[in-house]
Design a protein around this motif. Sequence first.
Motif, mmCIF file in Angstrom:
data_model
loop_
_atom_site.group_PDB
_atom_site.id
_atom_site.type_symbol
_atom_site.label_atom_id
_atom_site.label_comp_id
_atom_site.label_asym_id
_atom_site.label_seq_id
_atom_site.Cartn_x
_atom_site.Cartn_y
_atom_site.Cartn_z
ATOM 1 N N ARG A 135 -7.794 9.948 -3.524
ATOM 2 C CA ARG A 135 -8.014 11.388 -3.451
ATOM 3 C C ARG A 135 -9.445 11.694 -3.871
ATOM 4 N NH1 ARG A 135 -3.051 14.045 -6.617
ATOM 5 N NH2 ARG A 135 -3.283 12.242 -7.992
ATOM 6 N N GLY A 136 -10.058 12.648 -3.197
ATOM 7 C CA GLY A 136 -11.452 12.939 -3.469
ATOM 8 C C GLY A 136 -12.341 11.828 -2.929
ATOM 9 N N THR A 137 -13.481 11.611 -3.592
ATOM 10 C CA THR A 137 -14.407 10.541 -3.218
ATOM 11 C C THR A 137 -14.100 9.315 -4.064
ATOM 12 O OG1 THR A 137 -16.127 12.129 -2.648
ATOM 13 C CG2 THR A 137 -16.821 9.862 -3.072
ATOM 14 N N VAL A 138 -13.697 8.224 -3.424
ATOM 15 C CA VAL A 138 -13.310 7.000 -4.124
ATOM 16 C C VAL A 138 -14.268 5.875 -3.757
ATOM 17 C CG1 VAL A 138 -11.528 5.239 -4.417
ATOM 18 C CG2 VAL A 138 -10.885 7.653 -4.283
ATOM 19 N N ASN A 139 -14.879 5.268 -4.766
ATOM 20 C CA ASN A 139 -15.702 4.082 -4.592
ATOM 21 C C ASN A 139 -14.908 2.895 -5.123
ATOM 22 O OD1 ASN A 139 -17.899 5.715 -3.707
ATOM 23 N ND2 ASN A 139 -18.379 6.176 -5.843
ATOM 24 N N LEU A 140 -14.286 2.148 -4.233
ATOM 25 C CA LEU A 140 -13.404 1.049 -4.616
ATOM 26 C C LEU A 140 -14.007 -0.270 -4.180
ATOM 27 C CD1 LEU A 140 -10.725 -0.040 -5.723
ATOM 28 C CD2 LEU A 140 -9.703 0.423 -3.477
ATOM 29 N N GLN A 141 -14.287 -1.138 -5.155
ATOM 30 C CA GLN A 141 -14.766 -2.486 -4.887
ATOM 31 C C GLN A 141 -13.633 -3.463 -5.152
ATOM 32 O OE1 GLN A 141 -18.229 -3.111 -7.319
ATOM 33 N NE2 GLN A 141 -19.478 -1.640 -6.186
ATOM 34 N N GLU A 142 -13.243 -4.228 -4.122
ATOM 35 C CA GLU A 142 -12.093 -5.123 -4.232
ATOM 36 C C GLU A 142 -12.521 -6.574 -4.065
ATOM 37 O OE1 GLU A 142 -8.136 -3.774 -2.758
ATOM 38 O OE2 GLU A 142 -9.375 -2.600 -1.391
ATOM 39 N N SER A 143 -11.818 -7.473 -4.813
ATOM 40 C CA SER A 143 -12.093 -8.901 -4.711
ATOM 41 C C SER A 143 -10.844 -9.685 -5.078
ATOM 42 C CB SER A 143 -13.248 -9.288 -5.641
ATOM 43 O OG SER A 143 -13.447 -10.682 -5.640
ATOM 44 N N ASN A 144 -10.396 -10.550 -4.167
ATOM 45 C CA ASN A 144 -9.276 -11.465 -4.418
ATOM 46 C C ASN A 144 -8.000 -10.738 -4.819
ATOM 47 O OD1 ASN A 144 -10.948 -13.780 -3.955
ATOM 48 N ND2 ASN A 144 -11.731 -13.591 -6.057
ATOM 49 N N ASN A 145 -7.701 -9.621 -4.169
ATOM 50 C CA ASN A 145 -6.469 -8.890 -4.441
ATOM 51 C C ASN A 145 -5.406 -9.266 -3.418
ATOM 52 O OD1 ASN A 145 -7.665 -7.378 -6.614
ATOM 53 N ND2 ASN A 145 -8.746 -6.189 -5.050
ATOM 54 N N GLY A 146 -4.138 -8.949 -3.731
ATOM 55 C CA GLY A 146 -3.055 -9.288 -2.828
ATOM 56 C C GLY A 146 -1.899 -8.326 -2.930
ATOM 57 N N THR A 147 -0.817 -8.668 -2.235
ATOM 58 C CA THR A 147 0.351 -7.786 -2.158
ATOM 59 C C THR A 147 1.627 -8.483 -2.638
ATOM 60 O OG1 THR A 147 0.680 -8.410 0.159
ATOM 61 C CG2 THR A 147 -0.631 -6.416 -0.289
ATOM 62 N N ASP A 148 1.482 -9.485 -3.496
ATOM 63 C CA ASP A 148 2.649 -10.221 -4.005
ATOM 64 C C ASP A 148 2.622 -10.205 -5.539
ATOM 65 O OD1 ASP A 148 4.907 -11.761 -4.184
ATOM 66 O OD2 ASP A 148 3.854 -13.664 -3.873
ATOM 67 N N PRO A 149 2.978 -9.074 -6.158
ATOM 68 C CA PRO A 149 2.869 -8.969 -7.613
ATOM 69 C C PRO A 149 3.953 -9.744 -8.339
ATOM 70 C CG PRO A 149 3.861 -7.003 -6.718
ATOM 71 C CD PRO A 149 3.437 -7.816 -5.532
ATOM 72 N N ASP A 150 3.606 -10.239 -9.518
ATOM 73 C CA ASP A 150 4.541 -10.901 -10.425
ATOM 74 C C ASP A 150 5.080 -9.841 -11.383
ATOM 75 O OD1 ASP A 150 5.875 -12.308 -12.342
ATOM 76 O OD2 ASP A 150 4.252 -13.722 -12.758
ATOM 77 N N PRO A 151 6.385 -9.526 -11.347
ATOM 78 C CA PRO A 151 6.919 -8.430 -12.161
ATOM 79 C C PRO A 151 7.215 -8.794 -13.608
ATOM 80 C CG PRO A 151 8.674 -9.368 -10.851
ATOM 81 C CD PRO A 151 7.411 -10.108 -10.464
ATOM 82 N N SER A 152 6.979 -10.025 -14.006
ATOM 83 C CA SER A 152 7.386 -10.451 -15.344
ATOM 84 C C SER A 152 6.422 -9.941 -16.409
ATOM 85 C CB SER A 152 7.509 -11.969 -15.410
ATOM 86 O OG SER A 152 6.305 -12.597 -15.046
#
Length: 620
Positions: free
Chosen positions: A282-299
């Motif tokens: 929302r608004g102006t977002v400056n997002l820098q991403e590196s080595n992220n994924g979509t398989d989180p560990d819930p523990s």
Amino acid sequence: MAREPADEEESDSDGTTPEGVLGRRSYLKLTGAATAGLAGSALATTAAAADYETITLDQGERRVIRLEDGETFENVLFDQTAPGSAATIAATSSDWTIRNVAWKGEFSHRDRALGVADTGNGTSRIENVYLGDGVDGSVGGQRHPKFGLWVDPAHNGHLHVENVYVEGAHDNAFYGSAPGSNSNGGRGTIHYKDSYAKDSWVSGFRIARGTVENCTAVNTESGRNGRPLWVWPTEAHGDAVEVVDCDFVAGPYPYALDIGRDGKTTSVSMEGTNYSGGLQERGTVNLQESNNGTDPDPSVPEGTPTSPEEVFAGATTETTEVASTVESDEGDPADSSGSEGSGSEDAESTEAENGESADAAGGLEHVILFEGSEESVTRYEFAASGEVEAANYEGATIDDEDAVEDGAVQGVVANWRDAFRFEGEIEQLTADGPATVSIDGEEVDPADFGTELPKTLEIEGQGTPASFEATIDGTVEQEGEKEDVTIVSGSTIQGSVTDESLGFRFSGALTDVTFVDGEATVSVDGEEVEDPGGDLLPHALVVDGTDADAPSAYSFRVDGTVERSDHRGASIDDEDSVDGGAVRGIVANWLDAYWFEGDLTACRVRGDADVSIEYNARDQ
């Protein structure tokens, strides 16, 4: 990340959303009462079963611990399994430490478990803490009681939070955005590390300046399901929030990550983080991403306790002195309701900001309680024949802006409680709004005390026609009849005088008199009001709640005159209290505005509304 198995115990939340437009005091309000026993006790630095102290709370008891500069509170188990009991730690000082602390049993009041800030530009720490038994959902609505960790806007140092477990918070598990995003924030930094949030509304980790490292937030089908991560605007300080090696499970909530606010700029650096669920920008977002994924560990992150027993594992023989104070606010023993020692939130509140409560005086015989309502704001006044002091009776909060002077009190209450202990008799009592009033536990009708409309207003003509509008913060009735006088909404008088006098009776306060043409003499209770309808006030103060996620309570004071305004399209709400140079009110998705002259001497916002001041605004 090395993890412990997640705690699968389900929350009993019904998942409903908050109702009503009036907000909570989003702050911890803390005050003192009878003092009891931890000063000087020797406890182990890292505790085992024989090395920690259990503080068992009675039914309805509220216990508060307040830390001063450099103090440490550690190795304590709060047993609050008794109905209606709860303990709070308030630390709004510098270089303090909270470690090896656990709460056993549901949290049963409307403030936070932890209300903190480092206000001396130092470094404070919270380590190895368990807050996993949830809250008593029968106490209030979606946000009450609040529970969890609240970082006060006054935070200007650094706060390190490590190995902390929070589950089932009603109003953010880790609530740390205010210092970095609020207009009155201290711009302090926060480092959340190796910590865990589960099934918490409105969010798991909330931050506007600092780092979230190796943390996990999880929603399940039975939880309150807020945003696992919520990053608030960073434009006030220019630093990017860092999110490193974290796991966020949105579950039924549509977004795992919520970044920014409309019209604001937010910068985030996210690395090595996995999340399931959407990303909302929302608004102006400056997002820098590196080595992220979509398989989180819930523990649960390694080292974070999943029970009170795990907090106190692994003892050493080293000991340290605990110099903090435990405050036990037990109220009247007969009612076992407990006076809340507290700030806000409140608590906003937020907020260990108040002096010793009336309960600590130990000698005031009676108590009066104003039980607010979400329907609307109530402005109240009363006068007692003896001494009066604010109190935390029945979970009431204490607000510095409630005026107590010579046995007379003026205040405002919405969906919270205000209480006062007093001696003698109630000689006068008014309550303009839906709040209920009780004295010594029995509900009363304010009309039975003194005069329902105790004050007089007289507008006396000077021989030439004068048209006027007068605003009452309360209720007003005309004495006698005059056809060209109109009372609008029960509180605004419109009319004209020439050489006669108009009389009115009212409760509350006269907040504004404006003459369209001509002039007249204005008197309240026989004393002439100086310069009614004089020169236009030059400056504007605007409280903007349009972008806030929840209602905000605010107060401010000027050393000159102040009046309500429709500046910038603001609504004019007669329920906002204007008394002399002191103003109190609530905003949700609207603007409140005021004209004033002189200097702003105090301003407090509990919530996320923005405050702006425009000097010489009429000339712009």
